[in-house]
Write a protein that holds these residues in place. Structure first.
Motif, short mmCIF file in Angstrom:
data_model
loop_
_atom_site.label_atom_id
_atom_site.label_comp_id
_atom_site.label_asym_id
_atom_site.label_seq_id
_atom_site.Cartn_x
_atom_site.Cartn_y
_atom_site.Cartn_z
N GLU A 70 -0.29 3.93 -2.77
CA GLU A 70 -1.96 4.23 -2.23
C GLU A 70 -1.55 5.37 -1.79
N LEU A 71 -0.72 4.95 -0.40
CA LEU A 71 -0.27 5.65 0.98
C LEU A 71 0.44 7.56 0.61
N GLU A 126 -7.14 -3.45 19.30
CA GLU A 126 -6.94 -2.75 17.33
C GLU A 126 -5.38 -3.27 17.63
N LEU A 182 -2.37 6.86 17.28
CA LEU A 182 -2.91 6.64 17.15
C LEU A 182 -4.34 6.46 17.20
N VAL A 242 0.28 3.51 10.04
CA VAL A 242 -0.23 2.57 10.83
C VAL A 242 0.07 1.87 9.68
N GLY A 243 -0.80 1.74 8.72
CA GLY A 243 -1.29 0.83 7.70
C GLY A 243 -0.21 0.76 6.84
N ASN A 260 0.98 -0.76 0.19
CA ASN A 260 -0.09 -0.03 -0.33
C ASN A 260 0.68 1.47 -0.15
N THR A 294 1.84 -1.66 9.43
CA THR A 294 0.88 -3.50 8.91
C THR A 294 1.92 -3.95 7.72
N MET A 295 1.60 -3.29 7.27
CA MET A 295 1.94 -3.74 5.50
C MET A 295 3.20 -4.94 4.84
N ARG A 306 3.64 -7.41 7.50
CA ARG A 306 2.38 -8.27 6.53
C ARG A 306 3.81 -9.62 5.65
N SER A 349 -3.32 7.25 10.49
CA SER A 349 -3.56 5.68 10.10
C SER A 349 -2.86 5.76 8.82
N GLN A 399 -4.84 -7.36 16.98
CA GLN A 399 -5.86 -7.27 14.92
C GLN A 399 -4.66 -6.59 14.52
N ARG A 400 -3.94 -5.60 14.60
CA ARG A 400 -2.66 -5.02 12.97
C ARG A 400 -1.64 -6.04 13.40
N SER A 431 -3.18 -8.85 11.31
CA SER A 431 -2.96 -7.88 10.24
C SER A 431 -1.54 -8.55 9.29
#
Lengths: 145, 371
Positions: free
Chosen positions: B111-112, B343, B240, B270-271, B108, B274-275, B278, B267, B346-347, B350
């Motif tokens: 996009e980010l 949260e 966040l 953090v996005g 991402n 996380t990616m 991953r 956000s 959950q991250r 992810s």
């Protein structure tokens, strides 16, 4: 007769306002997000659902949702009709909801309004685009009553 | 033909230590007047027609043909020659050390980056400072202490990743572009919280040795991915949630605008984190142990940080709406703590990191008070 929340036509009217208020949304920056507005009944089940897609600086889609599988939202915003109506009444009165009744504040506490999503990363779009989402709903204050 | 007037033009170069020598090419050009044009035959894939989408020409629109192929291994030349260009054999290396895609990539990132560029804001222009009104002393003290903490910690998310940014192979340009926007975001966060502390009759409060320790550990992380776990996943994820609380606790529209805008920026960070994790854990599952060790330490420091009055009390006062509602504020903080931990986990899910069995953070806030 004027469309009412959460009719798709009501959101389409917001979409037209969004385009006429283009400068505000351009300044906030684009948003690419698809979500569902869910009215939750007293029994906790969905009474009505409307699918919304924001495509850059405009509303891309607003449609009554018959089958969630057809839409694949980033997240679903769930609240009872009373909570939604309170937010819309405050917007009608002041142009924006009270600080503790904004989308962000309500989702933070998570009791009156909450999010559902299968993926935290997709749910995070709620926060990435939060001001755009709130300003979108705030446009309802400009709808004829 | 009009000429540009240059001050003291006659003095320019009179003390130069190196004598100008025209190149063979320029001498030939001067003598023949015929351009060389051989560079026109040296290019990457030609005939590319990137098409803008409805939001203009974005990075994803130019990821086409061979230009859209992100290599798993960065160029051996280690220079800043653009990916897809013809790279001469004699380019000097800049010594990049992050040369594997998995070490920095996130799907991402493009996009980010574009989103960050489109959603920039100005703390001077976009915050309605003129609406700031005097607050009761307890609320102003609490808000200023919170702003002190945020001013203290926010810029680490610019300083620390940009240390690694300069080490990332230029073939992973999109990641570097995103990290540059993150640095700009954090600059704005640092400035806006400092401005807020100084704008309403208060001032800066108490800095924290524990905050500084957590920042130092982020700064000293042994790898970019280790830093990402500490910084993006735990640290920024925690902040966040604080930003989200910020809008809720905001005693004025000025404060709510500040927190909401910062929340949007955070956000994205953090996005990305996380990616990235991953991608990294997909490529190198064996790194999970190293990431867990980093998070063991980072969670431990976070718990210590949340054990001192200057961290706990301002938020409780703001959540409760004043010192007289401190208990209510603590209750709300307990509920929010549960959300923070949920949260975060959950991250981790992810990212592909099974953190739940090893997590030091109790889901029950009261466990912070008694063993």
């Amino acid at each position: 007769m004027a469309a009412k929340f959460p009719d798709a036509e009501w959101f389409l009217a917001l979409g037209r306002l969004m385009e006429s208020e283009g400068e505000l949304f351009r300044r906030l920056g684009y948003a690419e997000v698809r979500f569902v507005i869910r009215i939750v009944g007293d029994d906790g089940h969905a009474e009505r659902e409307t699918a919304i897609e924001l495509d850059g600086y405009k509303l891309g889609r607003a449609a009554t949702l018959d089958n969630a599988l057809d839409f694949d939202p980033d997240f679903t915003i769930c609240a009872t009709a009373a909570v939604w109506n309170r937010m819309l009444s405050e917007i009608a009165r002041d142009g924006r909801p009270e600080a503790r009744h904004t989308l962000s504040s309500l989702a933070l506490i998570g009791e009156e309004l909450w999010l559902e999503s299968g993926d935290q990363l997709r749910e995070d779009k709620y926060y990435r685009y939060n001001q755009t989402l709130q300003e979108f709903l705030n446009l309802s204050g400009k709808l004829p009553r | 033909m009009p000429t540009v007037q240059i001050k003291d033009e006659a003095r320019i170069g009179t003390d130069a230590r190196i004598k100008l020598q025209p190149s063979v090419y320029l001498e030939k050009l001067f003598q023949t007047g015929t351009p060389d044009l051989s560079w026109m035959n040296q290019h990457g894939e030609w005939g590319i027609h990137a098409k803008p989408g409805n939001l203009g020409l974005r990075l994803k629109d130019i990821e086409i043909g061979s230009y859209g192929v992100i290599p798993n291994h960065g160029g051996e030349h280690r220079s800043m020659a653009p990916r897809g260009a013809v790279v001469p054999s004699d380019v000097p290396s800049l010594g990049f050390t992050v040369n594997e895609k998995a070490e920095c990539w996130a799907d991402n990132a493009m996009e980010l980056y574009e989103e960050a560029v489109a959603r920039q804001w100005s703390s001077a222009r976009d915050i309605p400072w003129s609406e700031l009104k005097p607050l009761p002393d307890d609320l102003e003290h609490a808000m200023c202490q919170l702003c002190t903490f945020l001013t203290e910690v926010e810029f680490i998310a610019a300083d620390a990743p940009t240390r690694w940014m300069s080490q990332i192979n230029q073939d992973f340009l999109e990641v570097k572009l995103f990290l540059a926007t993150q640095a700009m975001d954090e600059a704005r966060h640092t400035d806006v919280f400092r401005k807020r502390a100084l704008a309403n009759g208060g001032g800066l409060g108490k800095a924290s040795a524990l905050s500084q320790l957590s920042l130092k550990r982020i700064f000293d992380s042994p790898s970019f991915s280790a830093q990402t776990a500490r910084l993006h996943l735990l640290g920024e994820g925690f902040v966040l949630t604080m930003f989200r609380q910020g809008e809720f606790i905001a005693p004025s529209r000025v404060d709510s605008e500040i927190f909401r805008r910062c929340m949007q920026d955070e956000s994205r960070h953090v996005g990305y984190g996380t990616m990235h994790l991953r991608a990294q854990l997909n490529a190198r599952p064996d790194l999970a142990d190293e990431i867990h060790e980093q998070l063991d330490d980072a969670e431990s420091i976070l718990l210590q940080l949340f054990s001192v009055p200057e961290s706990v009390e301002p938020m409780a006062i703001l959540l409760g709406g004043g010192l007289q509602h401190f208990d209510q504020g603590m209750e709300m903080q307990a509920n929010l703590w549960r959300r923070v931990v949920n949260e975060y986990l959950q991250r981790c899910d992810s990212a592909g990191l099974d953190r739940r069995p090893r997590c030091l953070l109790p889901t029950d806030f009261t466990k912070l008070f008694a063993a």
